[in-house]
Design a protein around this motif. Sequence first.
Motif, PDB file in Angstrom:
ATOM      1  N   GLY A  41       0.790  -1.180  -0.169  1.00  0.00           N
ATOM      2  CA  GLY A  41      -0.078   0.005   0.004  1.00  0.00           C
ATOM      3  C   GLY A  41       0.759   1.164  -0.011  1.00  0.00           C
ATOM      4  O   GLY A  41       0.517   2.311   0.525  1.00  0.00           O
ATOM      5  N   ASP A  42       1.939   1.384  -0.637  1.00  0.00           N
ATOM      6  CA  ASP A  42       2.909   2.517  -0.865  1.00  0.00           C
ATOM      7  C   ASP A  42       1.910   3.302  -1.129  1.00  0.00           C
ATOM      8  O   ASP A  42       1.389   3.485  -2.336  1.00  0.00           O
ATOM      9  CB  ASP A  42       3.967   2.010  -1.489  1.00  0.00           C
ATOM     10  CG  ASP A  42       5.073   3.293  -1.515  1.00  0.00           C
ATOM     11  OD1 ASP A  42       4.438   4.480  -1.806  1.00  0.00           O
ATOM     12  OD2 ASP A  42       6.365   2.934  -1.660  1.00  0.00           O
ATOM     13  N   ALA A  43       1.927   4.865  -0.595  1.00  0.00           N
ATOM     14  CA  ALA A  43       1.417   5.976  -1.114  1.00  0.00           C
ATOM     15  C   ALA A  43       1.515   6.027  -2.575  1.00  0.00           C
ATOM     16  O   ALA A  43       0.771   6.972  -3.263  1.00  0.00           O
ATOM     17  CB  ALA A  43       1.792   6.955  -0.207  1.00  0.00           C
ATOM     18  N   CYS A  44       2.814   5.965  -3.145  1.00  0.00           N
ATOM     19  CA  CYS A  44       3.045   6.456  -4.550  1.00  0.00           C
ATOM     20  C   CYS A  44       3.076   5.105  -5.437  1.00  0.00           C
ATOM     21  O   CYS A  44       3.351   5.320  -6.659  1.00  0.00           O
ATOM     22  CB  CYS A  44       4.879   6.818  -4.424  1.00  0.00           C
ATOM     23  SG  CYS A  44       4.947   8.305  -3.412  1.00  0.00           S
ATOM     24  N   SER A  45       2.404   4.164  -5.239  1.00  0.00           N
ATOM     25  CA  SER A  45       2.412   3.020  -5.905  1.00  0.00           C
ATOM     26  C   SER A  45       1.480   3.340  -7.233  1.00  0.00           C
ATOM     27  O   SER A  45       1.900   2.841  -8.317  1.00  0.00           O
ATOM     28  CB  SER A  45       1.599   1.834  -5.210  1.00  0.00           C
ATOM     29  OG  SER A  45       0.650   2.018  -4.914  1.00  0.00           O
ATOM     30  N   ASP A  46       0.404   4.155  -7.000  1.00  0.00           N
ATOM     31  CA  ASP A  46      -0.532   4.422  -8.146  1.00  0.00           C
ATOM     32  C   ASP A  46       0.472   5.206  -9.238  1.00  0.00           C
ATOM     33  O   ASP A  46       0.152   4.932 -10.391  1.00  0.00           O
ATOM     34  CB  ASP A  46      -1.841   5.145  -7.930  1.00  0.00           C
ATOM     35  CG  ASP A  46      -2.771   4.378  -7.307  1.00  0.00           C
ATOM     36  OD1 ASP A  46      -2.614   2.876  -7.546  1.00  0.00           O
ATOM     37  OD2 ASP A  46      -3.704   4.662  -6.594  1.00  0.00           O
ATOM     38  N   ARG A  47       1.082   6.335  -8.875  1.00  0.00           N
ATOM     39  CA  ARG A  47       2.118   7.005  -9.555  1.00  0.00           C
ATOM     40  C   ARG A  47       3.231   6.153 -10.199  1.00  0.00           C
ATOM     41  O   ARG A  47       3.343   6.430 -11.448  1.00  0.00           O
ATOM     42  CB  ARG A  47       2.656   8.332  -8.846  1.00  0.00           C
ATOM     43  CG  ARG A  47       3.316   9.286  -9.718  1.00  0.00           C
ATOM     44  CD  ARG A  47       2.300  10.326  -9.951  1.00  0.00           C
ATOM     45  NE  ARG A  47       3.034  11.468 -10.506  1.00  0.00           N
ATOM     46  CZ  ARG A  47       3.290  12.608 -10.321  1.00  0.00           C
ATOM     47  NH1 ARG A  47       3.266  12.820  -9.044  1.00  0.00           N
ATOM     48  NH2 ARG A  47       3.846  13.427 -10.957  1.00  0.00           N
ATOM     49  N   ILE A  48       3.664   5.158  -9.565  1.00  0.00           N
ATOM     50  CA  ILE A  48       4.753   4.260 -10.010  1.00  0.00           C
ATOM     51  C   ILE A  48       3.804   3.489 -11.204  1.00  0.00           C
ATOM     52  O   ILE A  48       4.592   3.321 -12.195  1.00  0.00           O
ATOM     53  CB  ILE A  48       5.143   3.495  -9.227  1.00  0.00           C
ATOM     54  CG1 ILE A  48       6.115   4.329  -8.143  1.00  0.00           C
ATOM     55  CG2 ILE A  48       6.146   2.427  -9.582  1.00  0.00           C
ATOM     56  CD1 ILE A  48       6.535   3.621  -6.721  1.00  0.00           C
ATOM     57  N   ALA A  49       2.771   3.083 -11.142  1.00  0.00           N
ATOM     58  CA  ALA A  49       1.757   2.141 -12.017  1.00  0.00           C
ATOM     59  C   ALA A  49       1.613   3.229 -13.121  1.00  0.00           C
ATOM     60  O   ALA A  49       1.761   2.503 -14.444  1.00  0.00           O
ATOM     61  CB  ALA A  49       0.588   1.646 -11.268  1.00  0.00           C
ATOM     62  N   GLY A  50       1.593   4.233 -12.982  1.00  0.00           N
ATOM     63  CA  GLY A  50       1.365   5.068 -14.243  1.00  0.00           C
ATOM     64  C   GLY A  50       2.540   5.120 -14.918  1.00  0.00           C
ATOM     65  O   GLY A  50       2.399   5.244 -16.346  1.00  0.00           O
ATOM     66  N   ALA A  51       3.815   5.454 -14.396  1.00  0.00           N
ATOM     67  CA  ALA A  51       5.051   5.301 -15.259  1.00  0.00           C
ATOM     68  C   ALA A  51       5.172   3.874 -15.980  1.00  0.00           C
ATOM     69  O   ALA A  51       5.754   4.082 -17.007  1.00  0.00           O
ATOM     70  CB  ALA A  51       6.089   5.682 -14.155  1.00  0.00           C
ATOM     71  N   LEU A  52       4.838   2.835 -15.096  1.00  0.00           N
ATOM     72  CA  LEU A  52       5.232   1.451 -15.794  1.00  0.00           C
ATOM     73  C   LEU A  52       4.096   1.238 -16.852  1.00  0.00           C
ATOM     74  O   LEU A  52       4.412   0.709 -17.842  1.00  0.00           O
ATOM     75  CB  LEU A  52       4.854   0.536 -14.734  1.00  0.00           C
ATOM     76  CG  LEU A  52       5.654   0.453 -13.577  1.00  0.00           C
ATOM     77  CD1 LEU A  52       5.489  -0.652 -12.426  1.00  0.00           C
ATOM     78  CD2 LEU A  52       7.453   0.084 -14.233  1.00  0.00           C
ATOM     79  N   THR A  53       2.999   1.786 -16.810  1.00  0.00           N
ATOM     80  CA  THR A  53       1.884   1.688 -17.891  1.00  0.00           C
ATOM     81  C   THR A  53       2.493   2.543 -19.136  1.00  0.00           C
ATOM     82  O   THR A  53       2.428   2.033 -20.248  1.00  0.00           O
ATOM     83  CB  THR A  53       0.633   2.162 -17.447  1.00  0.00           C
ATOM     84  OG1 THR A  53      -0.023   1.489 -16.473  1.00  0.00           O
ATOM     85  CG2 THR A  53      -0.450   1.937 -18.538  1.00  0.00           C
ATOM     86  N   ALA A  54       2.915   3.717 -18.933  1.00  0.00           N
ATOM     87  CA  ALA A  54       3.469   4.387 -20.020  1.00  0.00           C
ATOM     88  C   ALA A  54       4.670   3.766 -20.495  1.00  0.00           C
ATOM     89  O   ALA A  54       4.841   3.876 -21.944  1.00  0.00           O
ATOM     90  CB  ALA A  54       3.956   5.796 -19.337  1.00  0.00           C
ATOM     91  N   ALA A  55       5.399   3.060 -20.014  1.00  0.00           N
ATOM     92  CA  ALA A  55       6.775   2.422 -20.603  1.00  0.00           C
ATOM     93  C   ALA A  55       6.264   1.027 -20.999  1.00  0.00           C
ATOM     94  O   ALA A  55       7.074   0.429 -21.749  1.00  0.00           O
ATOM     95  CB  ALA A  55       7.477   2.038 -19.153  1.00  0.00           C
ATOM     96  N   GLY A  56       5.102   0.664 -20.785  1.00  0.00           N
ATOM     97  CA  GLY A  56       4.722  -0.762 -21.487  1.00  0.00           C
ATOM     98  C   GLY A  56       4.671  -1.743 -20.711  1.00  0.00           C
ATOM     99  O   GLY A  56       4.670  -2.996 -21.129  1.00  0.00           O
ATOM    100  N   ILE A  57       4.820  -1.711 -19.617  1.00  0.00           N
ATOM    101  CA  ILE A  57       5.242  -2.859 -18.418  1.00  0.00           C
ATOM    102  C   ILE A  57       3.614  -3.254 -18.126  1.00  0.00           C
ATOM    103  O   ILE A  57       3.091  -2.452 -17.444  1.00  0.00           O
ATOM    104  CB  ILE A  57       6.098  -2.536 -17.298  1.00  0.00           C
ATOM    105  CG1 ILE A  57       7.267  -1.811 -17.604  1.00  0.00           C
ATOM    106  CG2 ILE A  57       6.033  -3.404 -16.327  1.00  0.00           C
ATOM    107  CD1 ILE A  57       8.042  -3.066 -18.440  1.00  0.00           C
ATOM    108  N   THR A  58       3.211  -4.566 -18.280  1.00  0.00           N
ATOM    109  CA  THR A  58       1.934  -5.140 -17.832  1.00  0.00           C
ATOM    110  C   THR A  58       2.250  -5.817 -16.531  1.00  0.00           C
ATOM    111  O   THR A  58       3.400  -6.063 -16.108  1.00  0.00           O
ATOM    112  CB  THR A  58       1.459  -6.078 -18.782  1.00  0.00           C
ATOM    113  OG1 THR A  58       2.447  -7.145 -19.009  1.00  0.00           O
ATOM    114  CG2 THR A  58       1.193  -5.378 -20.320  1.00  0.00           C
ATOM    115  N   ALA A  59       0.936  -5.941 -15.894  1.00  0.00           N
ATOM    116  CA  ALA A  59       1.022  -6.628 -14.466  1.00  0.00           C
ATOM    117  C   ALA A  59       1.383  -8.059 -14.513  1.00  0.00           C
ATOM    118  O   ALA A  59       2.180  -8.153 -13.707  1.00  0.00           O
ATOM    119  CB  ALA A  59      -0.581  -6.595 -13.925  1.00  0.00           C
TER     120      ALA A  59
END
Length: 122
Positions: A41-59
């Motif tokens: 539950g890191d407070a920045c996890s959603d923002r990190i997820a946005g950067a990973l999404t932009a980089a093309g990294i999938t779950a």
Amino acid sequence: MHPIRTLVVAGFVLTGCIAAAPPEAAPDPAVAAKLRQLSGGDACSDRIAGALTAAGITADRISDYDLAPMATGGRRNSGNRRNLQRQAWLKLAGGGNVVVQYEPSSCRISTLYARDGAVLPG
């Protein structure tokens, strides 16, 4: 003339640093959910997820999350050192890691790069 030249060069250098920030996108819900789970539950996890999404990294490519310990460096502030950046290391299922460097106070992503043989898509 020398101080003016220095200011012009400094302006170009700062512009390059600002432009170097990785792109961000609305986070893929699957990536965001996986990061929230792996990071506790890191407070920045959603923002990190946005950067990973932009980089093309999938779950399905993310297999583990490790938050590097705080470094002893940082800016001096009234005699105390405070760390301004954190690094989240994301282990990829196909091998290697993606490192996301960010400011914990604002969750601003400053760097995203591949390590240990990982390849970022596109």
